[in-house]
Enzyme design. Structure first.
Site, PDB file in Angstrom:
ATOM      1  N   SER A  78      19.278   8.672 -19.070  1.00 45.66           N
ATOM      2  CA  SER A  78      19.678  10.156 -19.712  1.00 45.66           C
ATOM      3  C   SER A  78      19.112  11.146 -18.745  1.00 45.66           C
ATOM      4  CB  SER A  78      19.057  10.267 -21.037  1.00 45.66           C
ATOM      5  OG  SER A  78      20.124   9.592 -21.876  1.00 45.66           O
ATOM      6  N   LYS A  99      21.478  13.756 -17.714  1.00 43.34           N
ATOM      7  CA  LYS A  99      21.877  14.940 -18.280  1.00 43.34           C
ATOM      8  C   LYS A  99      21.718  16.063 -17.555  1.00 43.34           C
ATOM      9  CE  LYS A  99      22.413  12.685 -22.992  1.00 43.34           C
ATOM     10  NZ  LYS A  99      22.016  11.347 -22.849  1.00 43.34           N
ATOM     11  N   SER A 113      18.331  14.141 -26.677  1.00 45.85           N
ATOM     12  CA  SER A 113      19.183  13.339 -25.604  1.00 45.85           C
ATOM     13  C   SER A 113      20.346  12.761 -26.285  1.00 45.85           C
ATOM     14  CB  SER A 113      18.216  12.064 -25.256  1.00 45.85           C
ATOM     15  OG  SER A 113      18.868  11.528 -23.987  1.00 45.85           O
TER      16      SER A 113
END
Length: 444
Positions: free
Chosen positions: A135, A138, A192
């Site tokens: 993640s 991102k 997240s």
């Protein structure tokens, strides 16, 4: 003297580019040694020789967990990409300044510490080794889309936004619900949320949706100099061929921490998801999962990540005594230290180093753009009857319009000039000594 200078010019123009530079490299292998990429160093240079001597990174004495998936096969190493930011960073092992205290022992497979303001790399472990991001990818989505979306804009969530891997993180968006872009950023950074990532990527891509945003993410990575980063999903959920590096993450993070809106989101401890009255869904509160902001003095925020394939990844930043540092780490296990705790340990180590301690540099996108423009611009050759200036640096750029054949011709002319002048002068002296009648005899 002229002949010696001519020989120097011919040698400089005929020298081939570095053999270590791949012609297909996105970095342009013919970059000059003064390029900010620092990619054209000779393979036999002391820096490259030092880079080949791998120093193991400190590791804690813990057994890795069982059942970990096999590491995906990374792309072939490009020696040019591995040297971005400095030759000392082209290592699978430890790169730290000479004479400093040893960095902490971590389970992270690779990591990097850098100064957010100066771009100096304080140290790293396999900075350019390919890893899967989870993640923390991102952050690339945010760097790509955040500048183009109005945080006050309200969008409706589509079913495709909720199509995420079962069991993966989600902030709890509701199909058909209305949310502001600002709320989606909070859901992305704090919790997240993969659903928030899909929604932001869909809106950011316009009519072409998520595929356009993923392409833009890869374009942005190249613009920043993150040449080892390739995105397949906007959220960082695993996808075939999806990779990044600790160095690339630092480049991406540096751009984000320059944004006041990102810093505000990253330091938000909790936020509220608004109720969807028309859908009879109540609101709720969600928390920031980055524990650094709760436990580390001077924390600026960051991003956590985890998948079974990528393991734990982490980006964190903090400021102390007027200095801002960022840490990036990939492929970590959360025993004996969790990801954010490993980041905190690296920050502590970095803040103790002298301000001039450095093993490399985070390349600057503006400098990269200038370098590429300069190297690709056509060069008009000067007059061929002018001797080369000793102070001029020899050019090795293969994009120069002066070819080897032309250079050889120039060199021959310049080398022959002193001899021709001498012969002409002697001939004139002989002519002046001859009788006039003899000089004019013969056919006219």
């Amino acid at each position: 003297m002229a002949a010696a200078l001519t020989a120097f010019t011919l040698l400089a123009l005929s020298s081939p580019p570095s053999a270590a530079a791949s012609p297909s490299s996105p970095l342009n292998a013919a970059a000059s040694p003064s390029s900010p990429l620092n990619a054209a160093a000779s393979p036999s240079s002391p820096l490259n020789a030092a880079a080949k001597a791998v120093v193991p990174c400190p590791r804690p004495k813990v057994k890795p967990p069982t059942g970990r998936p096999a590491r995906p096969v990374p792309p072939p190493d490009d020696p040019v990409a591995r040297a971005v930011g400095g030759d000392a960073l082209a290592t699978n092992g430890l790169a730290v300044p000479a004479g400093v205290a040893a960095p902490p022992a971590l389970t992270a497979a690779t990591w990097l510490v850098a100064d957010l303001d100066t771009g100096e790399v304080l140290g790293g472990c396999g900075p350019h080794v390919y890893q899967t991001p989870a993640s923390v990818q991102k952050l690339l989505l945010a760097a790509t889309v955040m500048p183009h979306l109005d945080p006050r804009q309200t969008i409706k969530v589509a079913q495709s936004d909720l199509d995420i891997e079962p069991g993966s993180s989600a902030v709890g968006l509701v199909r058909g619900g209305s949310y502001s872009i600002a709320t989606l950023w909070l859901g992305l950074i704090l919790n997240s949320g993969n659903d928030a990532a899909n929604a932001l990527a869909r809106v950011g891509g316009g009519r072409s949706g998520v595929p356009a945003t993923v392409k833009a993410m890869n374009d942005e990575a190249k613009r920043l100099g993150a040449y080892q980063t390739h995105a397949v999903t906007p959220s960082g959920l695993d996808g075939p061929g999806q990779f990044t590096s600790a160095y690339d993450l630092a480049l991406i993070s540096r751009r984000l921490f320059d944004r006041a809106d990102f810093r505000k989101y990253a330091l938000t401890r909790s936020a509220t998801m608004p109720a969807q009255k028309a859908l009879k869904k109540g609101g709720f509160q969600f928390q920031n999962e980055n524990r650094l902001i709760f436990n580390y003095p001077g924390a600026l925020g960051g991003k956590t990540g985890f998948t079974k394939l990528a393991r734990h990844s982490y980006v964190g930043a903090a400021q102390r005594n007027g200095r801002r540092l960022v840490v990036t780490l990939l492929g970590a296990e959360n025993n004996p230290l969790k990801g954010w705790q490993q980041g905190a340990a690296l920050l502590d180590w970095g803040f103790k180093l002298p301000k001039d301690a450095s093993v490399g540099k985070l390349v600057d996108p503006e400098s990269l753009a200038t370098t590429k423009t300069t190297e690709n611009a056509p060069v008009t050759p000067g007059p061929t009857n002018k001797a080369p200036q000793p102070a001029a640096a020899p050019q090795r750029d293969s994009s120069r319009t002066l070819t080897f054949a032309a250079a050889a011709a120039v060199a021959v002319i310049l080398a022959a000039t002193p001899l021709l002048l001498l012969l002409t002068q002697r001939r004139r002296q002989r002519v002046r000594r001859r009788p006039r009648a003899q000089y004019h005899a013969g056919p006219s």
